[in-house]
Enzyme design. Structure first.
Site, mmCIF file in Angstrom:
data_model
loop_
_atom_site.group_PDB
_atom_site.id
_atom_site.type_symbol
_atom_site.label_atom_id
_atom_site.label_comp_id
_atom_site.label_asym_id
_atom_site.label_seq_id
_atom_site.Cartn_x
_atom_site.Cartn_y
_atom_site.Cartn_z
ATOM 1 N N GLN A 99 0.831 -1.189 -0.158
ATOM 2 C CA GLN A 99 0.299 0.017 -0.315
ATOM 3 C C GLN A 99 0.953 1.003 0.410
ATOM 4 O O GLN A 99 1.622 1.778 0.599
ATOM 5 C CB GLN A 99 -0.868 0.166 1.254
ATOM 6 C CG GLN A 99 -2.342 1.274 1.101
ATOM 7 C CD GLN A 99 -2.624 1.466 2.563
ATOM 8 O OE1 GLN A 99 -2.520 1.092 3.363
ATOM 9 N NE2 GLN A 99 -4.128 1.668 2.157
ATOM 10 N N HIS A 179 -2.883 4.194 -2.054
ATOM 11 C CA HIS A 179 -4.012 5.329 -1.132
ATOM 12 C C HIS A 179 -4.184 6.776 -1.228
ATOM 13 O O HIS A 179 -3.662 7.205 -1.448
ATOM 14 C CB HIS A 179 -3.342 5.014 -0.108
ATOM 15 C CG HIS A 179 -3.782 4.597 2.099
ATOM 16 N ND1 HIS A 179 -5.714 5.212 1.604
ATOM 17 C CD2 HIS A 179 -3.242 4.447 3.293
ATOM 18 C CE1 HIS A 179 -5.691 5.321 3.041
ATOM 19 N NE2 HIS A 179 -4.771 5.029 3.731
ATOM 20 N N HIS A 182 -9.853 8.159 3.100
ATOM 21 C CA HIS A 182 -8.769 8.391 4.501
ATOM 22 C C HIS A 182 -8.656 9.355 5.031
ATOM 23 O O HIS A 182 -7.510 9.585 6.117
ATOM 24 C CB HIS A 182 -8.067 7.046 5.403
ATOM 25 C CG HIS A 182 -8.914 5.549 5.227
ATOM 26 N ND1 HIS A 182 -7.821 4.672 5.346
ATOM 27 C CD2 HIS A 182 -10.205 5.481 5.343
ATOM 28 C CE1 HIS A 182 -9.693 4.016 5.765
ATOM 29 N NE2 HIS A 182 -9.904 4.259 5.125
ATOM 30 N N TYR A 184 -5.723 11.222 3.203
ATOM 31 C CA TYR A 184 -4.777 11.209 3.395
ATOM 32 C C TYR A 184 -4.955 12.195 2.457
ATOM 33 O O TYR A 184 -5.190 12.698 1.693
ATOM 34 C CB TYR A 184 -3.907 10.077 3.496
ATOM 35 C CG TYR A 184 -3.594 9.830 4.333
ATOM 36 C CD1 TYR A 184 -3.432 10.177 5.986
ATOM 37 C CD2 TYR A 184 -4.805 8.024 5.080
ATOM 38 C CE1 TYR A 184 -3.581 9.126 7.026
ATOM 39 C CE2 TYR A 184 -4.251 7.616 6.444
ATOM 40 C CZ TYR A 184 -3.959 8.143 7.177
ATOM 41 O OH TYR A 184 -4.092 7.673 8.507
ATOM 42 N N ARG A 231 -7.559 2.449 -3.239
ATOM 43 C CA ARG A 231 -8.139 2.868 -2.185
ATOM 44 C C ARG A 231 -8.889 3.792 -1.943
ATOM 45 O O ARG A 231 -8.140 4.436 -1.761
ATOM 46 C CB ARG A 231 -7.415 2.029 -0.727
ATOM 47 C CG ARG A 231 -8.570 1.712 0.070
ATOM 48 C CD ARG A 231 -8.287 1.296 1.586
ATOM 49 N NE ARG A 231 -8.726 0.393 2.076
ATOM 50 C CZ ARG A 231 -8.795 -0.451 3.541
ATOM 51 N NH1 ARG A 231 -8.291 0.450 4.510
ATOM 52 N NH2 ARG A 231 -9.756 -0.733 3.473
ATOM 53 N N GLY A 320 -9.593 -6.317 8.783
ATOM 54 C CA GLY A 320 -8.543 -5.757 9.260
ATOM 55 C C GLY A 320 -8.558 -6.084 10.747
ATOM 56 O O GLY A 320 -7.906 -6.955 10.766
ATOM 57 N N ARG A 321 -9.059 -5.526 11.650
ATOM 58 C CA ARG A 321 -9.309 -6.244 12.945
ATOM 59 C C ARG A 321 -8.919 -7.617 12.943
ATOM 60 O O ARG A 321 -8.734 -8.038 14.274
ATOM 61 C CB ARG A 321 -10.007 -5.699 14.273
ATOM 62 C CG ARG A 321 -9.371 -3.841 14.085
ATOM 63 C CD ARG A 321 -11.097 -2.893 14.344
ATOM 64 N NE ARG A 321 -12.199 -3.201 13.952
ATOM 65 C CZ ARG A 321 -12.981 -2.385 13.782
ATOM 66 N NH1 ARG A 321 -13.540 -2.023 14.912
ATOM 67 N NH2 ARG A 321 -14.575 -2.652 13.094
HETATM 68 C C1 LIG Z 1 -4.388 -1.086 13.448
HETATM 69 C C2 LIG Z 1 -5.609 -0.688 12.254
HETATM 70 C C3 LIG Z 1 -4.577 -0.188 11.561
HETATM 71 C C4 LIG Z 1 -4.917 0.742 10.200
HETATM 72 N N1 LIG Z 1 -4.572 1.479 9.378
HETATM 73 C C5 LIG Z 1 -4.511 1.122 7.668
HETATM 74 C C6 LIG Z 1 -3.193 2.365 6.817
HETATM 75 O O1 LIG Z 1 -2.464 1.474 6.842
HETATM 76 N N2 LIG Z 1 -4.114 1.995 5.573
HETATM 77 C C7 LIG Z 1 -5.336 1.185 5.460
HETATM 78 O O2 LIG Z 1 -6.223 2.265 4.323
HETATM 79 N N3 LIG Z 1 -6.582 1.751 6.191
HETATM 80 C C8 LIG Z 1 -5.624 0.959 7.207
HETATM 81 N N4 LIG Z 1 -6.849 0.524 8.552
HETATM 82 C C9 LIG Z 1 -8.528 0.628 7.953
HETATM 83 C C10 LIG Z 1 -7.984 -1.597 7.583
HETATM 84 O O3 LIG Z 1 -7.838 -1.772 6.453
HETATM 85 C C11 LIG Z 1 -10.053 -1.550 7.574
HETATM 86 O O4 LIG Z 1 -10.417 -0.970 6.523
HETATM 87 C C12 LIG Z 1 -10.545 -1.394 8.793
HETATM 88 O O5 LIG Z 1 -9.875 -1.972 9.764
HETATM 89 C C13 LIG Z 1 -12.151 -1.801 9.542
HETATM 90 O O6 LIG Z 1 -11.517 -3.174 9.035
HETATM 91 P P1 LIG Z 1 -12.269 -4.192 9.996
HETATM 92 O O7 LIG Z 1 -13.325 -4.015 10.440
HETATM 93 O O8 LIG Z 1 -11.914 -5.511 9.325
HETATM 94 O O9 LIG Z 1 -11.767 -3.791 11.102
HETATM 95 C C14 LIG Z 1 -6.241 0.840 9.705
HETATM 96 C C15 LIG Z 1 -7.026 0.190 10.801
HETATM 97 C C16 LIG Z 1 -6.840 -0.644 12.352
HETATM 98 C C17 LIG Z 1 -7.866 -1.362 13.038
#
Ligand SMILES: Cc1cc2nc3c(=O)[nH]c(=O)nc-3n(C[C@H](O)[C@H](O)[C@H](O)COP(=O)(O)O)c2cc1C
Length: 364
Positions: A99, A179, A182, A184, A231, A320-321
């Site tokens: 990414q 990316h 969000h 950025y 994204r 993600g989580r």
């Molecule tokens: C700890 C953490 C770090 C994340 N870092 C990024 C990132 O580096 N780039 C990004 O596009 N989204 C990032 N996200 C968003 C996740 O990619 C994802 O969209 C978000 O966690 C929702 O998915 P989930 O409900 O399955 O956790 C992050 C989310 C969490 C919780």
């Protein structure tokens, strides 16, 4: 059998399943130099059963860094560090994307030898980023008002993206994900609230999307459209940037990316971050705008993923989580087995705890 566990081609890459690992910043790169390390390698290898591992946000340049101890992909040491990770993920049967990230105004002068973060416009910005104190403890800090990029700096910025994509391929990544979500940098150009420029990169939607599309075109020219994903987060509120156009800018971008025949479009949905659930009307409009591979992410579980796959709204789901806490997530979802709960206190920064010590079922 659910299609979630069936193969999928994205661009020229074959994925074994549609359970993808979402990009996840974990702030564990080695300082100084923001170099990917062996601990990160172990973490990614544990999760190689994902149809596609998408790396944590990885800065394209020193200027693009917005959080402490996030990895980069602009120095030879970083490329070598990533190479050991991609080799190990491939040896474990996985596929991995980098990414590519420039945080823009979400940053801090202490990360740039005192230089201000850059953005589309120099608007007051009171959102926060994460730094580390002398003991390595993560501390939250208010972002300063950024400096607006000069129009004659933008070709250099596009070149930074181009070079980072080349570095990603040299580091062994199968794909890159730009990316543009969000709040950025690329999103800061796209959104009216953060872009008040009066040159060719501000004003109309076409102008606000120009930088993102120039970046994508440069990367396509460098590594081929079949290796490029993007994204976006068209609806919701992320990092102090609120969508106020019902996702219109995202739909415009989706149409422009469809014309470019990129490998995939990754939709980050807002409800996991406190926003409303995305409605199916928007999903229908997005599908009409982008007939290629759409990856959905945000609060997915098996039921949500299957419903949206069956309806044709998405082609794969990124987790993600639940991928943080379950290295063997595809196996658990397919067998209907219980999931480990994530510990949010160890998401950002730290060591192996809450990172590589979540058990797989095979460990039990
Ligand atoms: C700890 C953490 C770090 C994340 N870092 C990024 C990132 O580096 N780039 C990004 O596009 N989204 C990032 N996200 C968003 C996740 O990619 C994802 O969209 C978000 O966690 C929702 O998915 P989930 O409900 O399955 O956790 C992050 C989310 C969490 C919780």
């Amino acid at each position: 059998m659910s299609t979630l566990f069936s193969p999928l081609s994205i661009g020229s890459t074959k994925l074994a399943n549609r359970v993808l690992m979402a990009p996840l910043t974990r702030m564990r790169a080695t300082a100084p130099g923001d170099v990917p390390n062996d601990l990160m390698r172990d973490y990614y290898v544990q999760r190689a059963a994902a149809g596609l591992v998408i790396s944590e946000g990885t800065q394209i340049s020193p200027e693009g860094k917005g959080y402490a101890d996030t990895p980069g992909i602009h120095s030879p040491e970083q490329v070598a560090g990533w190479r050991s990770i991609t080799d190990a993920v491939h040896a474990a049967g996985g596929v991995i994307a980098a990414q590519l990230w420039h945080t823009g105004r979400v940053g801090h002068e202490s990360l740039h030898d005192g230089a201000l973060p850059v953005s589309a416009s120099a608007l007051e910005f009171r959102s926060r980023t994460s730094l580390k104190d002398d003991e390595g403890t993560v501390v939250r800090a208010i972002c300063p008002t950024p400096r607006a990029l000069e129009v004659d700096e933008l070709p250099r910025l596009v070149d930074d993206y181009r070079r980072s994509a080349r570095n990603a391929v040299d580091a062994g990544f199968d794909l890159v994900e730009v990316h543009a979500a969000h709040g950025y940098l690329l999103h800061q150009f796209l959104a009216e609230a953060s872009n008040q420029r009066t040159d060719g990169y501000g004003g109309s939607l076409e102008n606000r999307a120009r930088l993102l599309l120039e970046v994508v075109d440069a990367i396509i020219d460098e590594i081929g459209a079949d290796r490029v994903g993007v994204r976006i987060s068209p609806v919701g509120s992320f990092n102090g940037l609120d969508s106020d156009d019902d996702g219109e800018a995202g739909l415009y971008v989706a149409r422009a990316l469809a014309d470019r025949d990129i490998a995939f479009l990754h939709l980050s949905e807002p409800d996991w971050a406190g926003g409303p659930a995305l409605d199916d009307e928007f999903r229908t409009r997005l599908r009409a705008a982008f007939p290629g591979v759409i990856v959905g992410a945000g609060n997915y579980d098996l039921a949500k993923a299957e419903r949206l796959l069956d309806a044709g709204h998405i082609d794969a789901a990124a987790f993600g989580r639940s991928f943080i806490a379950n290295p063997d997530l595809p196996t658990r979802l397919e067998a209907g087995l219980p999931l480990n709960a994530p510990t949010p206190e160890t998401f950002y920064g730290g060591d192996h705890e809450g990172y590589t010590d979540y058990p797989a079922l095979a460990d039990a």
